[in-house]
Enzyme design. Sequence first.
Site, PDB file in Angstrom:
ATOM      1  N   GLY A  32      41.889  21.883  14.949  1.00 20.10           N
ATOM      2  CA  GLY A  32      43.101  21.054  15.035  1.00 20.10           C
ATOM      3  C   GLY A  32      43.035  20.107  16.216  1.00 20.10           C
ATOM      4  N   CYS A  38      34.989  24.758  24.976  1.00 17.90           N
ATOM      5  CA  CYS A  38      34.971  24.236  26.342  1.00 17.90           C
ATOM      6  C   CYS A  38      36.317  23.635  26.753  1.00 17.90           C
ATOM      7  N   LYS A  47      38.853  26.364  34.630  1.00 17.67           N
ATOM      8  CA  LYS A  47      38.726  25.660  35.915  1.00 17.67           C
ATOM      9  C   LYS A  47      40.091  25.226  36.435  1.00 17.67           C
ATOM     10  N   SER A 140      30.298  29.307  19.541  1.00 16.92           N
ATOM     11  CA  SER A 140      30.241  30.765  19.700  1.00 16.92           C
ATOM     12  C   SER A 140      31.635  31.354  19.833  1.00 16.92           C
ATOM     13  N   GLY A 175      32.399  43.864  32.314  1.00 17.39           N
ATOM     14  CA  GLY A 175      31.328  42.873  32.366  1.00 17.39           C
ATOM     15  C   GLY A 175      31.472  41.965  33.579  1.00 17.39           C
ATOM     16  N   GLY A 266      29.923  39.082  26.815  1.00 15.53           N
ATOM     17  CA  GLY A 266      29.052  38.110  26.164  1.00 15.53           C
ATOM     18  C   GLY A 266      29.696  37.485  24.938  1.00 15.53           C
ATOM     19  N   MET A 313      24.430  29.586  27.037  1.00  8.11           N
ATOM     20  CA  MET A 313      25.661  29.118  26.375  1.00  8.11           C
ATOM     21  C   MET A 313      26.463  28.317  27.394  1.00  8.11           C
ATOM     22  N   HIS A 439      25.971  13.468  57.895  1.00  4.45           N
ATOM     23  CA  HIS A 439      26.497  14.507  58.798  1.00  4.45           C
ATOM     24  C   HIS A 439      27.974  14.243  59.068  1.00  4.45           C
TER      25      HIS A 439
HETATM   26  P1  FAD Z   1      32.017  25.169  20.897  1.00  2.61           P
HETATM   27  O1  FAD Z   1      32.542  24.536  22.118  1.00  2.61           O
HETATM   28  O2  FAD Z   1      32.315  26.588  20.639  1.00  2.61           O
HETATM   29  O3  FAD Z   1      32.519  24.267  19.684  1.00  2.61           O
HETATM   30  C1  FAD Z   1      32.311  24.607  18.367  1.00  2.61           C
HETATM   31  C2  FAD Z   1      33.464  24.073  17.554  1.00  2.61           C
HETATM   32  O4  FAD Z   1      33.144  24.207  16.179  1.00  2.61           O
HETATM   33  C3  FAD Z   1      34.770  24.829  17.759  1.00  2.61           C
HETATM   34  O5  FAD Z   1      35.798  23.946  18.159  1.00  2.61           O
HETATM   35  C4  FAD Z   1      35.082  25.449  16.400  1.00  2.61           C
HETATM   36  O6  FAD Z   1      36.470  25.414  16.095  1.00  2.61           O
HETATM   37  C5  FAD Z   1      34.322  24.525  15.462  1.00  2.61           C
HETATM   38  N1  FAD Z   1      33.921  25.155  14.205  1.00  2.61           N
HETATM   39  C6  FAD Z   1      33.314  26.358  14.031  1.00  2.61           C
HETATM   40  N2  FAD Z   1      33.058  26.566  12.720  1.00  2.61           N
HETATM   41  C7  FAD Z   1      33.516  25.475  12.067  1.00  2.61           C
HETATM   42  C8  FAD Z   1      33.528  25.088  10.706  1.00  2.61           C
HETATM   43  N3  FAD Z   1      33.001  25.858   9.739  1.00  2.61           N
HETATM   44  N4  FAD Z   1      34.083  23.895  10.381  1.00  2.61           N
HETATM   45  C9  FAD Z   1      34.627  23.082  11.325  1.00  2.61           C
HETATM   46  N5  FAD Z   1      34.625  23.403  12.644  1.00  2.61           N
HETATM   47  C10 FAD Z   1      34.068  24.571  13.000  1.00  2.61           C
HETATM   48  N6  FAD Z   1      30.283  26.273  30.037  1.00  2.61           N
HETATM   49  C11 FAD Z   1      29.993  25.480  31.088  1.00  2.61           C
HETATM   50  O7  FAD Z   1      28.980  24.778  31.061  1.00  2.61           O
HETATM   51  N7  FAD Z   1      30.810  25.440  32.181  1.00  2.61           N
HETATM   52  C12 FAD Z   1      31.912  26.197  32.274  1.00  2.61           C
HETATM   53  O8  FAD Z   1      32.621  26.129  33.280  1.00  2.61           O
HETATM   54  C13 FAD Z   1      32.237  27.048  31.193  1.00  2.61           C
HETATM   55  N8  FAD Z   1      33.337  27.818  31.238  1.00  2.61           N
HETATM   56  C14 FAD Z   1      33.644  28.609  30.165  1.00  2.61           C
HETATM   57  C15 FAD Z   1      34.760  29.426  30.263  1.00  2.61           C
HETATM   58  C16 FAD Z   1      35.101  30.260  29.202  1.00  2.61           C
HETATM   59  C17 FAD Z   1      36.324  31.132  29.312  1.00  2.61           C
HETATM   60  C18 FAD Z   1      34.299  30.253  28.035  1.00  2.61           C
HETATM   61  C19 FAD Z   1      34.674  31.115  26.870  1.00  2.61           C
HETATM   62  C20 FAD Z   1      33.180  29.454  27.938  1.00  2.61           C
HETATM   63  C21 FAD Z   1      32.838  28.626  29.013  1.00  2.61           C
HETATM   64  N9  FAD Z   1      31.698  27.832  28.992  1.00  2.61           N
HETATM   65  C22 FAD Z   1      31.378  27.044  30.066  1.00  2.61           C
HETATM   66  C23 FAD Z   1      30.810  27.800  27.818  1.00  2.61           C
HETATM   67  C24 FAD Z   1      31.094  26.555  26.967  1.00  2.61           C
HETATM   68  O9  FAD Z   1      32.450  26.563  26.584  1.00  2.61           O
HETATM   69  C25 FAD Z   1      30.202  26.544  25.736  1.00  2.61           C
HETATM   70  O10 FAD Z   1      28.850  26.668  26.132  1.00  2.61           O
HETATM   71  C26 FAD Z   1      30.358  25.248  24.969  1.00  2.61           C
HETATM   72  O11 FAD Z   1      31.687  25.072  24.563  1.00  2.61           O
HETATM   73  C27 FAD Z   1      29.442  25.234  23.735  1.00  2.61           C
HETATM   74  O12 FAD Z   1      29.635  24.064  23.019  1.00  2.61           O
HETATM   75  P2  FAD Z   1      29.411  24.002  21.431  1.00  2.61           P
HETATM   76  O13 FAD Z   1      29.820  22.629  21.034  1.00  2.61           O
HETATM   77  O14 FAD Z   1      28.063  24.477  21.100  1.00  2.61           O
HETATM   78  O15 FAD Z   1      30.424  25.061  20.829  1.00  2.61           O
HETATM   79  P1  NAI Z   2      27.761  37.124  30.353  1.00  8.84           P
HETATM   80  O1  NAI Z   2      26.565  37.279  29.502  1.00  8.84           O
HETATM   81  O2  NAI Z   2      27.778  36.077  31.406  1.00  8.84           O
HETATM   82  O3  NAI Z   2      28.079  38.500  31.104  1.00  8.84           O
HETATM   83  C1  NAI Z   2      28.306  39.676  30.408  1.00  8.84           C
HETATM   84  C2  NAI Z   2      28.240  40.840  31.387  1.00  8.84           C
HETATM   85  O4  NAI Z   2      28.703  41.998  30.736  1.00  8.84           O
HETATM   86  C3  NAI Z   2      26.846  41.143  31.881  1.00  8.84           C
HETATM   87  O5  NAI Z   2      26.868  41.342  33.271  1.00  8.84           O
HETATM   88  C4  NAI Z   2      26.469  42.417  31.123  1.00  8.84           C
HETATM   89  O6  NAI Z   2      25.536  43.221  31.821  1.00  8.84           O
HETATM   90  C5  NAI Z   2      27.829  43.081  31.010  1.00  8.84           C
HETATM   91  N1  NAI Z   2      27.971  44.036  29.917  1.00  8.84           N
HETATM   92  C6  NAI Z   2      27.547  43.900  28.635  1.00  8.84           C
HETATM   93  N2  NAI Z   2      27.932  44.975  27.909  1.00  8.84           N
HETATM   94  C7  NAI Z   2      28.620  45.797  28.746  1.00  8.84           C
HETATM   95  C8  NAI Z   2      29.281  47.054  28.594  1.00  8.84           C
HETATM   96  N3  NAI Z   2      29.301  47.685  27.421  1.00  8.84           N
HETATM   97  N4  NAI Z   2      29.891  47.603  29.660  1.00  8.84           N
HETATM   98  C9  NAI Z   2      29.874  46.982  30.866  1.00  8.84           C
HETATM   99  N5  NAI Z   2      29.260  45.782  31.072  1.00  8.84           N
HETATM  100  C10 NAI Z   2      28.651  45.194  30.028  1.00  8.84           C
HETATM  101  O7  NAI Z   2      28.985  36.953  29.316  1.00  8.84           O
HETATM  102  P2  NAI Z   2      30.475  36.441  29.526  1.00  8.84           P
HETATM  103  O8  NAI Z   2      30.913  36.594  30.928  1.00  8.84           O
HETATM  104  O9  NAI Z   2      31.245  37.076  28.433  1.00  8.84           O
HETATM  105  O10 NAI Z   2      30.353  34.890  29.235  1.00  8.84           O
HETATM  106  C11 NAI Z   2      29.765  34.404  28.037  1.00  8.84           C
HETATM  107  C12 NAI Z   2      29.073  33.102  28.297  1.00  8.84           C
HETATM  108  O11 NAI Z   2      30.026  32.058  28.469  1.00  8.84           O
HETATM  109  C13 NAI Z   2      28.274  33.075  29.591  1.00  8.84           C
HETATM  110  O12 NAI Z   2      27.008  33.650  29.423  1.00  8.84           O
HETATM  111  C14 NAI Z   2      28.173  31.623  29.875  1.00  8.84           C
HETATM  112  O13 NAI Z   2      27.099  31.105  29.144  1.00  8.84           O
HETATM  113  C15 NAI Z   2      29.484  31.070  29.321  1.00  8.84           C
HETATM  114  N6  NAI Z   2      30.402  30.802  30.438  1.00  8.84           N
HETATM  115  C16 NAI Z   2      30.033  29.904  31.397  1.00  8.84           C
HETATM  116  C17 NAI Z   2      30.847  29.659  32.474  1.00  8.84           C
HETATM  117  C18 NAI Z   2      30.378  28.700  33.504  1.00  8.84           C
HETATM  118  O14 NAI Z   2      29.447  27.960  33.238  1.00  8.84           O
HETATM  119  N7  NAI Z   2      30.983  28.672  34.673  1.00  8.84           N
HETATM  120  C19 NAI Z   2      32.131  30.318  32.629  1.00  8.84           C
HETATM  121  C20 NAI Z   2      32.427  31.248  31.561  1.00  8.84           C
HETATM  122  C21 NAI Z   2      31.589  31.446  30.505  1.00  8.84           C
END
Ligand code: FAD
Ligand code: NAI
Length: 460
Positions: A32, A38, A47, A140, A175, A266, A313, A439
């Site tokens: 939507g 993201c 953030k 994801s 985690g 994860g 990811m 600096h």
């Molecule tokens: P997504 O962003 O997941 O986009 C996929 C889109 O496809 C979704 O909007 C979904 O609705 C749509 N979709 C799925 N299936 C269909 C379908 N069949 N038809 C139409 N649409 C569909 N990464 C960073 O680099 N920095 C960060 O600070 C960061 N913080 C994060 C914080 C959290 C809480 C989370 C959960 C993730 C964070 N990430 C961060 C990870 C980042 O959000 C993802 O790596 C990124 O969004 C991946 O982009 P993508 O386009 O592959 O997938």
């Molecule tokens: P993660 O892979 O970063 O961390 C998962 C943690 O859970 C690991 O430390 C793992 O050892 C632990 N774990 C797994 N199974 C467990 C269990 N059964 N009991 C206890 N601990 C367990 O995954 P997370 O934090 O869910 O984030 C997913 C992804 O989203 C990240 O890998 C990252 O790619 C993305 N992300 C990026 C951000 C950024 O760039 N600042 C912010 C938030 C998410």
Amino acid sequence: QVTVIGGGPAGYVCAIRLSQLGLKTACVESRGTLGGTCLNIGCIPSKSLLNLSEQFYKAKKFSQLGIDIGEVKLNLSMMMKNKDKAVDSLTKGVEFLLKKNKVSYFKGLGSFKSQNQISIKYKDKITVIETEKTVICTGSEPISLKGVKIDEKKILSSTGALSIPSVPKKMVVIGAGYIGLEMASVWSRLGSEVHIVEFLDHILPGMDKEISSEFIKILNKQGINFHLKTKVESITNSNSSVIIDTKNDKGKSLKFESDVVLISVGRKAHTENLNLKLIGVEIDKNGKVKVNKNFETNIKNIYAIGDVINGPMLAHKAEEEGIAVAELIAGQSGHVNYDVIPGVIYTSPEVASVGKTEEELKELKYSYKVGKFPFLANSRAKAIDLPEGFVKILSDSKTDRVLGVHMIAHHAGELIAEMSLAMEFGASSEDIARTCHAHPTFSEAIKEAALSVDKRTIHS
Ligand code: FAD
Ligand code: NAI
């Protein structure tokens, strides 16, 4: 000519680049709003809350700095509104960008009807579009623990943790990865007692070990409690609370009674609803779409990028792949340098990393040098009383080429860009050491760490 399924960082960036390259492009998104995980439920709202909660935390300490502002009170619903405002303006901004770049935006759930037909379901209406090529960018979704159902009320994923209506007295986080540490920081600053349960013996798996062992001490001082080498046995939702039964590696049981539990163990690729079986697109053993180095699946003219394929990811990785695949589709030579993808954890201080960790270099039997510099000896960090953390540079012992940079620092997420650029240009640590840095800045610590590779730091 090309249909992009998914409007997240992978999809919308790919669609814009395809259009810039003259290809007639459609982008299908079911949420939507555009921007994917993201912008809607990931990077941006997290953030925003990290910033707002840090401001609150700092404001409570203003009187110690000589600034009297009276009693500081939290208005959580206003904070949430501010977060939503940031999300809203950015997702609308992406819609504007698609329009500006003449990408056709289809709202609805996309699936393959055949190799060259995409069916789009929006409410009760189904539209079918013909396409020569398709890029799967469906991202994801969070995973849970076996047998544990996320209700986003008491048992939360990151999505629920970004919208808790009142500050929980107690929060258990399962985690200690990116999400766990960022969300623990937010809620701990707002007043929750936070406990993190992690089954490994360290936090942030995949990060340089020296960074993770220093970082846990910093977070501990901030009041976050860690329970490492601890396994969750069960999570039970009772009326007023959640019971989390855990056991550590010595067999000792520890029971938590908490207001909420965040499951951050994860994420998994999102491929349901696409009808991939119908056209025979292969998935690997981890549920990710299998692609070759040109992002091609096993089916001709079908590509995949972003979280739905292998690799970190991260939004910027997804965006780079979006540009690369668009250029490849247009007959150019797009590519992504996977050796230089920075990672940042937006806590306070931040953690940032690019390139190989020391553990990876050891495993590869690489001969390397190490340079380190603490912020305790950086004049800017001292002047503004933010002296936590250090910079660590790893370089090749023969050529001095920078192989990896890891840091804990205020502004580390910005500082790491200098080192990503340096690594893209194949810089040596001497190149960094001989570059004049302003600096007093935090970035001088990078220069000093580079000098330290050659054991000639000036300020420590
Ligand atoms: P997504 O962003 O997941 O986009 C996929 C889109 O496809 C979704 O909007 C979904 O609705 C749509 N979709 C799925 N299936 C269909 C379908 N069949 N038809 C139409 N649409 C569909 N990464 C960073 O680099 N920095 C960060 O600070 C960061 N913080 C994060 C914080 C959290 C809480 C989370 C959960 C993730 C964070 N990430 C961060 C990870 C980042 O959000 C993802 O790596 C990124 O969004 C991946 O982009 P993508 O386009 O592959 O997938
Ligand atoms: P993660 O892979 O970063 O961390 C998962 C943690 O859970 C690991 O430390 C793992 O050892 C632990 N774990 C797994 N199974 C467990 C269990 N059964 N009991 C206890 N601990 C367990 O995954 P997370 O934090 O869910 O984030 C997913 C992804 O989203 C990240 O890998 C990252 O790619 C993305 N992300 C990026 C951000 C950024 O760039 N600042 C912010 C938030 C998410």
